[in-house]
Scaffold this active site. Structure first.
Site, PDB file in Angstrom:
ATOM      1  N   LEU A  16       0.859  -1.177   0.000  1.00  0.00           N
ATOM      2  CA  LEU A  16       0.000   0.000   0.000  1.00  0.00           C
ATOM      3  C   LEU A  16       0.896   1.228   0.000  1.00  0.00           C
ATOM      4  CD1 LEU A  16      -2.731  -0.749   2.725  1.00  0.00           C
ATOM      5  CD2 LEU A  16      -3.057  -0.760   0.255  1.00  0.00           C
ATOM      6  N   ASP A  17       0.422   2.325  -0.595  1.00  0.00           N
ATOM      7  CA  ASP A  17       1.143   3.581  -0.449  1.00  0.00           C
ATOM      8  C   ASP A  17       1.314   3.873   1.035  1.00  0.00           C
ATOM      9  OD1 ASP A  17       1.242   3.868  -3.148  1.00  0.00           O
ATOM     10  OD2 ASP A  17      -0.355   5.361  -3.282  1.00  0.00           O
ATOM     11  N   LYS A  18       2.435   4.479   1.404  1.00  0.00           N
ATOM     12  CA  LYS A  18       2.756   4.661   2.827  1.00  0.00           C
ATOM     13  C   LYS A  18       1.720   5.504   3.571  1.00  0.00           C
ATOM     14  CE  LYS A  18       5.865   8.624   2.123  1.00  0.00           C
ATOM     15  NZ  LYS A  18       7.228   9.146   2.352  1.00  0.00           N
TER      16      LYS A  18
END
Length: 241
Positions: A16-18
């Site tokens: 996932l994007d941070k």
């Protein structure tokens, strides 16, 4: 987490994007992780995200099918962003086909509004493809409805905190000077994995949104979806977490 031996280290099955919250899949066994990674790579995993948006998408449901490309942004602070690379453009009031860029990636996002007011919405997103920052770019530049707290894609030319209307700031109990502290309101709500190995049924994984997400829904007068007996999301009042 998928089953395995607790003595072994956990293996990440996807990313996932941070700044994105939500469902993450990990496996004890490396081979199981590899098989699940292949499911993600071949787009066999159904994904549903929730996002709180600034403004309301029009129409309230549809598909954004616009390629995405990474571009350098010129200005006082040179930086890179993902951008739209549409196949058509306006020229002298007419729609003409644009020259395709070989570096652009096909990007398709299905969306529908779950709850809305005049100035904000809770939107369900189903990415058909998996391009970097696809959901953020399609919402901000494709539908002109950036995600709340998306400071990168709310403005193309600058790296600056998201600019919010006075009405939205009042509902959130903030001044514009504090808007930089608003987190990205993008949440991986659900993953559905197909049957794998000895598991004969699909695996439905759901993650409730974090407290700040629920709090923003309440402040913005948006309703939290609740699942009916058929598994469909229906909007209902936000409950305290």
């Amino acid at each position: 987490m998928l089953h395995g031996h607790k003595a072994e280290p956990l293996h990440l099955c996807h990313r996932l994007d941070k700044e994105t919250t939500g469902v993450m899949v990990l496996a004890w066994e490396r081979e199981v992780a590899r098989q699940v990674q292949e499911l993600f790579r071949t787009r066999q995993v159904a994904k549903k995200y929730w996002a709180i948006t600034v403004r309301v998408p029009v129409p309230p449901a549809g598909v954004v099918d616009i390629p995405i490309i990474e571009k350098e942004v010129q200005g006082q602070q040179q930086h890179y962003k993902m951008a739209l690379s549409p196949g058509y453009r306006m020229e002298d009031g007419k729609i003409v086909r644009a020259r395709s860029n070989r570096n652009a990636h096909m990007a398709v996002t299905q969306y529908r509004v779950l709850s809305s007011t005049l100035s904000s919405a809770l939107v369900e997103l189903q990415p058909i493809t998996g391009i970097k920052h696809q959901l953020r770019v399609h919402l901000s530049f494709g539908l002109d409805c950036p995600i709340l707290g998306d400071h990168k894609y709310s403005n193309w030319t600058q790296l600056a905190p998201q600019k919010l209307s006075l009405g939205t700031l009042k509902k959130l109990g903030l001044h514009q000077a504090k808007a930089r502290h608003i987190p990205l309101h993008l949440h991986a709500h659900q993953l559905i994995l197909p049957a794998l190995g000895s598991r004969k049924e699909e695996l439905d994984l759901v993650c409730k949104p974090p407290r700040y997400f629920v709090c923003s829904l309440r402040r913005l007068d948006l309703e939290m979806p609740s699942q009916d007996q058929n598994g469909d999301d229906k909007a209902g009042p936000v409950r305290a977490q």
